[in-house]
Design a protein around this motif. Structure first.
Motif, PDB file in Angstrom:
ATOM      1  N   PHE A   2       1.658  -0.943   0.069  1.00 13.96           N
ATOM      2  CA  PHE A   2      -0.229   0.190   0.099  1.00 13.96           C
ATOM      3  C   PHE A   2       0.817   1.667  -0.201  1.00 13.96           C
ATOM      4  O   PHE A   2       1.720   0.879   0.505  1.00 13.96           O
ATOM      5  N   ILE A   3       0.716   1.722  -1.327  1.00 12.23           N
ATOM      6  CA  ILE A   3       1.491   3.682  -0.803  1.00 12.23           C
ATOM      7  C   ILE A   3       0.568   4.326  -0.553  1.00 12.23           C
ATOM      8  O   ILE A   3      -0.580   5.073  -1.306  1.00 12.23           O
ATOM      9  N   GLN A   4       0.884   4.828  -0.067  1.00 12.25           N
ATOM     10  CA  GLN A   4       0.248   6.404   0.459  1.00 12.25           C
ATOM     11  C   GLN A   4       0.730   7.327  -0.212  1.00 12.25           C
ATOM     12  O   GLN A   4       1.965   7.989  -0.473  1.00 12.25           O
ATOM     13  N   THR A   5       0.379   8.284  -1.123  1.00 13.03           N
ATOM     14  CA  THR A   5       0.314   9.678  -1.432  1.00 13.03           C
ATOM     15  C   THR A   5      -0.226  11.168  -0.081  1.00 13.03           C
ATOM     16  O   THR A   5      -1.548  10.947   0.705  1.00 13.03           O
ATOM     17  N   GLU A   6       0.860  11.860  -0.248  1.00 16.35           N
ATOM     18  CA  GLU A   6       0.600  13.530   0.086  1.00 16.35           C
ATOM     19  C   GLU A   6       0.415  14.693  -0.666  1.00 16.35           C
ATOM     20  O   GLU A   6       1.662  14.731  -1.390  1.00 16.35           O
ATOM     21  N   THR A   7       0.075  15.446  -0.473  1.00 16.06           N
ATOM     22  CA  THR A   7      -0.619  16.559  -1.078  1.00 16.06           C
ATOM     23  C   THR A   7       1.295  17.392  -0.678  1.00 16.06           C
ATOM     24  O   THR A   7       1.344  17.225   1.059  1.00 16.06           O
ATOM     25  N   THR A   8       1.402  18.225  -1.299  1.00 18.02           N
ATOM     26  CA  THR A   8       2.531  18.957  -0.984  1.00 18.02           C
ATOM     27  C   THR A   8       2.755  20.542  -1.072  1.00 18.02           C
ATOM     28  O   THR A   8       1.259  21.233  -1.681  1.00 18.02           O
ATOM     29  N   PRO A  77      -0.623   5.913 -12.791  1.00 16.59           N
ATOM     30  CA  PRO A  77       0.342   5.800 -13.194  1.00 16.59           C
ATOM     31  C   PRO A  77       1.494   5.552 -12.609  1.00 16.59           C
ATOM     32  O   PRO A  77       2.249   4.890 -12.764  1.00 16.59           O
ATOM     33  N   VAL A  78       1.970   6.272 -11.881  1.00 16.71           N
ATOM     34  CA  VAL A  78       3.566   6.836 -11.242  1.00 16.71           C
ATOM     35  C   VAL A  78       2.869   5.776 -10.009  1.00 16.71           C
ATOM     36  O   VAL A  78       4.079   5.193  -9.524  1.00 16.71           O
ATOM     37  N   LEU A  79       1.959   5.017  -8.704  1.00 23.37           N
ATOM     38  CA  LEU A  79       1.673   4.701  -7.735  1.00 23.37           C
ATOM     39  C   LEU A  79       2.133   2.793  -8.663  1.00 23.37           C
ATOM     40  O   LEU A  79       2.508   2.476  -8.019  1.00 23.37           O
ATOM     41  N   ALA A  80       0.922   2.931  -9.870  1.00 21.32           N
ATOM     42  CA  ALA A  80       2.487   1.351 -10.348  1.00 21.32           C
ATOM     43  C   ALA A  80       3.645   1.294 -10.485  1.00 21.32           C
ATOM     44  O   ALA A  80       3.714   0.159 -10.298  1.00 21.32           O
ATOM     45  N   ALA A  81       3.799   2.421 -11.606  1.00 22.29           N
ATOM     46  CA  ALA A  81       5.291   2.548 -11.275  1.00 22.29           C
ATOM     47  C   ALA A  81       5.865   1.981 -10.281  1.00 22.29           C
ATOM     48  O   ALA A  81       7.236   1.366  -9.789  1.00 22.29           O
ATOM     49  N   ILE A  82       5.828   2.830  -9.003  1.00 23.75           N
ATOM     50  CA  ILE A  82       6.826   2.930  -7.772  1.00 23.75           C
ATOM     51  C   ILE A  82       6.321   1.514  -7.248  1.00 23.75           C
ATOM     52  O   ILE A  82       7.162   0.497  -7.005  1.00 23.75           O
ATOM     53  N   MET A  83       5.205   0.418  -6.991  1.00 20.20           N
ATOM     54  CA  MET A  83       4.778  -0.161  -6.338  1.00 20.20           C
ATOM     55  C   MET A  83       5.070  -1.256  -7.971  1.00 20.20           C
ATOM     56  O   MET A  83       6.022  -1.969  -6.645  1.00 20.20           O
ATOM     57  N   ASP A  84       5.609  -1.562  -8.813  1.00 19.32           N
ATOM     58  CA  ASP A  84       6.126  -1.993  -9.195  1.00 19.32           C
ATOM     59  C   ASP A  84       7.696  -2.382  -9.137  1.00 19.32           C
ATOM     60  O   ASP A  84       7.947  -3.302  -8.989  1.00 19.32           O
ATOM     61  N   HIS A  85       8.531  -1.636  -9.084  1.00 15.46           N
ATOM     62  CA  HIS A  85       9.573  -0.916  -8.557  1.00 15.46           C
ATOM     63  C   HIS A  85       9.695  -2.142  -7.825  1.00 15.46           C
ATOM     64  O   HIS A  85      10.899  -2.811  -7.534  1.00 15.46           O
ATOM     65  N   PHE A  86       9.133  -1.334  -6.001  1.00 16.23           N
ATOM     66  CA  PHE A  86       9.380  -2.457  -5.029  1.00 16.23           C
ATOM     67  C   PHE A  86       9.146  -3.226  -4.527  1.00 16.23           C
ATOM     68  O   PHE A  86       9.567  -4.597  -3.916  1.00 16.23           O
ATOM     69  N   VAL A  87       7.955  -3.944  -5.575  1.00 13.99           N
ATOM     70  CA  VAL A  87       7.818  -4.712  -5.418  1.00 13.99           C
ATOM     71  C   VAL A  87       8.961  -6.334  -6.640  1.00 13.99           C
ATOM     72  O   VAL A  87       9.534  -7.822  -5.795  1.00 13.99           O
ATOM     73  N   SER A  88       9.663  -5.704  -6.874  1.00 11.95           N
ATOM     74  CA  SER A  88      10.862  -6.807  -7.841  1.00 11.95           C
ATOM     75  C   SER A  88      11.609  -6.561  -6.756  1.00 11.95           C
ATOM     76  O   SER A  88      12.504  -7.448  -7.289  1.00 11.95           O
ATOM     77  N   GLY A  89      11.892  -5.820  -6.506  1.00 15.03           N
ATOM     78  CA  GLY A  89      13.206  -5.993  -5.252  1.00 15.03           C
ATOM     79  C   GLY A  89      14.260  -5.365  -6.248  1.00 15.03           C
ATOM     80  O   GLY A  89      15.541  -5.928  -5.992  1.00 15.03           O
TER      81      GLY A  89
END
Length: 185
Positions: A2-8, A77-89
């Motif tokens: 699960f990836i949380q997002t926050e505004t800045t 798409p940003v969430l998917a790219a981040i998730m794919d990266h961390f899941v891939s190891g």
């Protein structure tokens, strides 16, 4: 995962928190796909339409969008790219990460004091907003301290106020040799 997002404070930047360490060797900023070639994650993010910048903090990824794009079309798409990266190891960086800013042996006492104050009080505060502030130069004759803003802080509408109302006042208080703080672009 699960990836949380926050505004800045910067409307063009979102902060993504993957719930794990991100940049353990020091923060990294990428402003182009060419610069991002040293990081599989940054490279994947730059391949998404509308991504203009990527910043890795200790436990987050800040992504800057091009102002012509809306977050509603980029966020998934940003969430998917981040998730794919961390899941891939896969590693965050290919090879060694570029050197982080540090304290040089030839720093004057005033510069060492400025850098210590930035590290202990300023950088942790701006990291909460998805950014970073780096020492650039200090002119001992004029007392002008130049700082470089990165991540969500770069181009943020409130960065001038942060520098003047926050950083400049703190620096003047703790380091009397500082007379003014300026942002280097």
């Amino acid at each position: 995962m699960f990836i949380q997002t926050e505004t800045t404070p910067n409307p063009n930047v979102l902060k993504f928190l993957p719930g794990r360490d991100v940049a353990t060797a020091g923060v990294q900023e990428f402003l182009s796909i060419d610069a991002a070639s040293v990081s599989p994650l940054a490279e994947a993010l730059f391949q998404l339409e509308g991504v203009r910048g990527v910043f890795f903090g200790a436990d987050y990824v800040s992504v800057t969008r091009h102002p012509d794009f809306d977050w509603t079309g980029i966020k998934a798409p940003v969430l998917a790219a981040i998730m794919d990266h961390f899941v891939s190891g896969a590693p965050l960086m290919r090879g060694e990460a570029p050197e982080a800013e540090g304290h040089a042996a030839d720093d004057s006492e005033v510069v060492a004091e400025i850098k210590a104050l930035l590290d202990s009080r300023v950088r942790p505060a701006v990291a909460q907003d998805g950014g970073d502030i780096l020492f650039d130069t200090f002119d001992p004759e004029t007392g002008v301290l130049s700082l470089r803003m990165r991540g969500a802080c770069a181009g943020c509408p409130s960065s001038s106020a942060t520098l003047k109302a926050g950083v400049e006042q703190m620096m003047k208080h703790y380091v009397p040799e500082v007379t003014r703080v300026e942002q280097v672009l």
